[in-house]
Enzyme design. Sequence first.
Site, mmCIF file in Angstrom:
data_model
loop_
_atom_site.group_PDB
_atom_site.id
_atom_site.type_symbol
_atom_site.label_atom_id
_atom_site.label_comp_id
_atom_site.label_asym_id
_atom_site.label_seq_id
_atom_site.Cartn_x
_atom_site.Cartn_y
_atom_site.Cartn_z
ATOM 1 N N ASP A 53 0.850 -1.125 0.002
ATOM 2 C CA ASP A 53 -0.109 -0.006 -0.064
ATOM 3 C C ASP A 53 0.919 1.171 0.065
ATOM 4 O O ASP A 53 1.897 1.209 0.839
ATOM 5 C CB ASP A 53 -0.788 0.023 1.307
ATOM 6 C CG ASP A 53 -2.132 0.880 0.962
ATOM 7 O OD1 ASP A 53 -1.942 2.104 0.692
ATOM 8 O OD2 ASP A 53 -3.186 0.592 1.546
ATOM 9 N N HIS A 97 -6.733 -5.998 3.347
ATOM 10 C CA HIS A 97 -5.414 -5.295 3.971
ATOM 11 C C HIS A 97 -4.867 -6.322 4.827
ATOM 12 O O HIS A 97 -5.396 -6.790 5.591
ATOM 13 C CB HIS A 97 -5.680 -3.890 4.692
ATOM 14 C CG HIS A 97 -6.542 -2.940 4.025
ATOM 15 N ND1 HIS A 97 -5.678 -1.803 3.376
ATOM 16 C CD2 HIS A 97 -7.881 -3.104 3.748
ATOM 17 C CE1 HIS A 97 -6.777 -1.083 2.860
ATOM 18 N NE2 HIS A 97 -8.027 -1.564 3.050
ATOM 19 N N HIS A 146 -10.268 -6.176 -2.053
ATOM 20 C CA HIS A 146 -9.166 -6.555 -1.391
ATOM 21 C C HIS A 146 -8.970 -6.565 0.072
ATOM 22 O O HIS A 146 -9.953 -6.123 0.776
ATOM 23 C CB HIS A 146 -8.269 -5.064 -1.774
ATOM 24 C CG HIS A 146 -8.898 -3.875 -1.485
ATOM 25 N ND1 HIS A 146 -10.015 -3.270 -1.790
ATOM 26 C CD2 HIS A 146 -8.570 -3.104 -0.370
ATOM 27 C CE1 HIS A 146 -10.363 -1.989 -1.148
ATOM 28 N NE2 HIS A 146 -9.514 -1.961 -0.214
#
Length: 129
Positions: A31, A97, A95
């Site tokens: 990220d 994390h 997605h």
Amino acid sequence: MKTNCIFCKIVKGEIPAVKIFEDEKYFAFLDMNPINSGHTLLIPKKHTEYLFDLNDNEYSELMLKAKHLAKLLKNKLAPKRVGIAVEGFFIPHAHIHIVPLNEGNELNPERAKPMSKDELNKLAKKILK
Ligand SMILES: [Zn+2]
């Protein structure tokens, strides 16, 4: 695939990302606004808006990839734990994390800060070494 989806563009290499893992169906990258160093995003390559719309097989595979990546991050970066989170309000492509954590309450999007491409590349080298 949606042509205007940022994550689909990352998968296709149209937008650069610092890759941590890739196979036929899944892709993981650092990220650019990590909550903590090593914050990774894991996505299915197939455009799917909502995580829980994945079929059972894809969902299971994705969660297993998350587990492998969490172990990798734990081994290479030595955080106390690795946490996972799913919200998906900002980018409509499923997605997960995967975030190295050292204390409770760190898994908070408000803590995210930009990291330079240089730092991200160095970090990827450390993780993939
Ligand atoms: Zn997409």
